[in-house]
Motif scaffolding. Structure first.
Motif, PDB file in Angstrom:
ATOM      1  N   GLY A   1       9.059   8.550   8.929  1.00  0.00           N
ATOM      2  CA  GLY A   1      10.788   8.503   8.950  1.00  0.00           C
ATOM      3  C   GLY A   1      11.188   7.094   8.438  1.00  0.00           C
ATOM      4  O   GLY A   1      12.037   6.728   8.072  1.00  0.00           O
ATOM      5  N   HIS A   2       9.913   6.828   7.560  1.00  0.00           N
ATOM      6  CA  HIS A   2      10.428   5.616   6.229  1.00  0.00           C
ATOM      7  C   HIS A   2      11.188   5.877   5.127  1.00  0.00           C
ATOM      8  O   HIS A   2      11.720   7.152   4.748  1.00  0.00           O
ATOM      9  CB  HIS A   2       8.840   5.019   5.829  1.00  0.00           C
ATOM     10  N   ILE A   3      11.918   4.429   4.434  1.00  0.00           N
ATOM     11  CA  ILE A   3      13.384   5.487   4.015  1.00  0.00           C
ATOM     12  C   ILE A   3      12.673   5.559   3.063  1.00  0.00           C
ATOM     13  O   ILE A   3      11.401   5.158   2.327  1.00  0.00           O
ATOM     14  CB  ILE A   3      14.458   3.805   3.589  1.00  0.00           C
ATOM     15  N   PRO A   4      13.568   6.303   2.273  1.00  0.00           N
ATOM     16  CA  PRO A   4      12.602   6.116   0.606  1.00  0.00           C
ATOM     17  C   PRO A   4      12.471   4.822  -0.485  1.00  0.00           C
ATOM     18  O   PRO A   4      13.477   4.288  -0.594  1.00  0.00           O
ATOM     19  CB  PRO A   4      13.846   7.598  -0.448  1.00  0.00           C
ATOM     20  N   MET A   5      11.143   5.117  -1.251  1.00  0.00           N
ATOM     21  CA  MET A   5      11.334   4.355  -2.161  1.00  0.00           C
ATOM     22  C   MET A   5      10.388   4.061  -3.160  1.00  0.00           C
ATOM     23  O   MET A   5       9.269   5.118  -2.470  1.00  0.00           O
ATOM     24  CB  MET A   5      11.289   2.915  -1.310  1.00  0.00           C
ATOM     25  N   VAL A   6      10.029   3.142  -4.057  1.00  0.00           N
ATOM     26  CA  VAL A   6       8.525   3.151  -5.140  1.00  0.00           C
ATOM     27  C   VAL A   6       8.368   1.599  -4.999  1.00  0.00           C
ATOM     28  O   VAL A   6       9.682   0.294  -5.415  1.00  0.00           O
ATOM     29  CB  VAL A   6       9.237   3.914  -6.535  1.00  0.00           C
ATOM     30  N   ALA A   7       7.229   1.514  -4.979  1.00  0.00           N
ATOM     31  CA  ALA A   7       7.208   0.428  -5.178  1.00  0.00           C
ATOM     32  C   ALA A   7       6.000  -0.202  -5.976  1.00  0.00           C
ATOM     33  O   ALA A   7       4.835   0.451  -5.567  1.00  0.00           O
ATOM     34  CB  ALA A   7       6.466  -0.256  -3.987  1.00  0.00           C
ATOM     35  N   PRO A   8       5.516  -1.184  -7.553  1.00  0.00           N
ATOM     36  CA  PRO A   8       4.289  -1.475  -7.253  1.00  0.00           C
ATOM     37  C   PRO A   8       3.053  -1.706  -6.874  1.00  0.00           C
ATOM     38  O   PRO A   8       3.520  -2.686  -5.748  1.00  0.00           O
ATOM     39  CB  PRO A   8       4.719  -2.397  -8.882  1.00  0.00           C
ATOM     40  N   LEU A   9       1.796  -1.529  -6.719  1.00  0.00           N
ATOM     41  CA  LEU A   9       0.820  -1.767  -5.788  1.00  0.00           C
ATOM     42  C   LEU A   9      -0.012  -3.252  -6.658  1.00  0.00           C
ATOM     43  O   LEU A   9      -0.410  -2.545  -8.015  1.00  0.00           O
ATOM     44  CB  LEU A   9       0.181  -0.784  -5.531  1.00  0.00           C
ATOM     45  N   ALA A  10      -0.316  -4.037  -5.853  1.00  0.00           N
ATOM     46  CA  ALA A  10      -2.350  -4.342  -6.328  1.00  0.00           C
ATOM     47  C   ALA A  10      -2.350  -3.817  -6.118  1.00  0.00           C
ATOM     48  O   ALA A  10      -2.633  -3.277  -5.315  1.00  0.00           O
ATOM     49  CB  ALA A  10      -1.762  -5.999  -5.768  1.00  0.00           C
ATOM     50  N   VAL A  11      -3.903  -4.859  -6.825  1.00  0.00           N
ATOM     51  CA  VAL A  11      -5.107  -4.451  -6.744  1.00  0.00           C
ATOM     52  C   VAL A  11      -5.535  -5.151  -4.921  1.00  0.00           C
ATOM     53  O   VAL A  11      -5.284  -5.853  -4.467  1.00  0.00           O
ATOM     54  CB  VAL A  11      -6.221  -5.637  -7.137  1.00  0.00           C
ATOM     55  N   GLY A  12      -5.676  -3.764  -4.608  1.00  0.00           N
ATOM     56  CA  GLY A  12      -6.373  -3.634  -2.591  1.00  0.00           C
ATOM     57  C   GLY A  12      -6.411  -2.910  -1.890  1.00  0.00           C
ATOM     58  O   GLY A  12      -6.881  -1.588  -2.745  1.00  0.00           O
ATOM     59  N   ALA A  13      -6.769  -3.132  -0.822  1.00  0.00           N
ATOM     60  CA  ALA A  13      -6.904  -2.146   0.036  1.00  0.00           C
ATOM     61  C   ALA A  13      -5.791  -1.184   0.769  1.00  0.00           C
ATOM     62  O   ALA A  13      -5.387  -1.884   1.083  1.00  0.00           O
ATOM     63  CB  ALA A  13      -7.493  -2.126   1.473  1.00  0.00           C
ATOM     64  N   VAL A  14      -6.056  -0.065   0.894  1.00  0.00           N
ATOM     65  CA  VAL A  14      -5.267   0.910   1.809  1.00  0.00           C
ATOM     66  C   VAL A  14      -5.482   1.270   3.188  1.00  0.00           C
ATOM     67  O   VAL A  14      -7.053   1.706   2.867  1.00  0.00           O
ATOM     68  CB  VAL A  14      -4.251   2.351   0.637  1.00  0.00           C
TER      69      VAL A  14
END
Length: 135
Positions: A37-50
């Protein structure tokens, strides 16, 4: 319990596809948690874990080397240059890459691309940390 579909895709094809209750990842502006249910968005990711929390209480970890996350209320898509689940990471190869990157950064040669060596170092450390659970 509500879930969200998560797809992690690389240029080589799909790396992860499952229903989860929560996604935690590192964007370039900080750590972000995503629930259904999170609001729609786009974000750049850093090197890391998901970090992917599943309905049964288990958690999956995927090492990504940057990219983008697209969030919709019922679906999360991650587009990354590379992504590896914790179980599929070749630790010996990651440790060799870490040594090479450290050697390049300590080198006094003028023809070394330090930005590229720093990125390789971050990727290798991330892969090792994800495999060993040091997140």
């Amino acid at each position: 319990m509500k879930t969200v579909t998560v797809s992690i895709v690389t240029p080589d094809g799909p790396a992860y596809d499952s229903e989860v209750t929560m996604v935690v990842t590192k964007t370039v502006s900080g750590e972000m948690g995503v629930l259904p249910g999170h609001i729609p968005m786009v974000a750049p990711l850093a090197v890391g874990a998901v970090k992917l929390k599943k309905q049964d209480g288990s958690t999956d970890y995927v090492a990504v080397s940057g990219g983008f996350i697209e969030i919709r209320p019922d679906k999360v898509s991650i587009l990354a240059p590379s992504a590896e689940s914790a179980a599929s990471i070749d630790v010996a190869r990651a440790k060799e890459a870490l040594k090479r990157a450290e050697g390049r950064l300590q080198s006094k040669q003028d023809d070394i691309d330090f930005k590229r060596a720093e990125f390789a170092l971050k990727r290798a450390l991330n892969r090792i940390n994800v495999h060993e659970g040091n997140i």
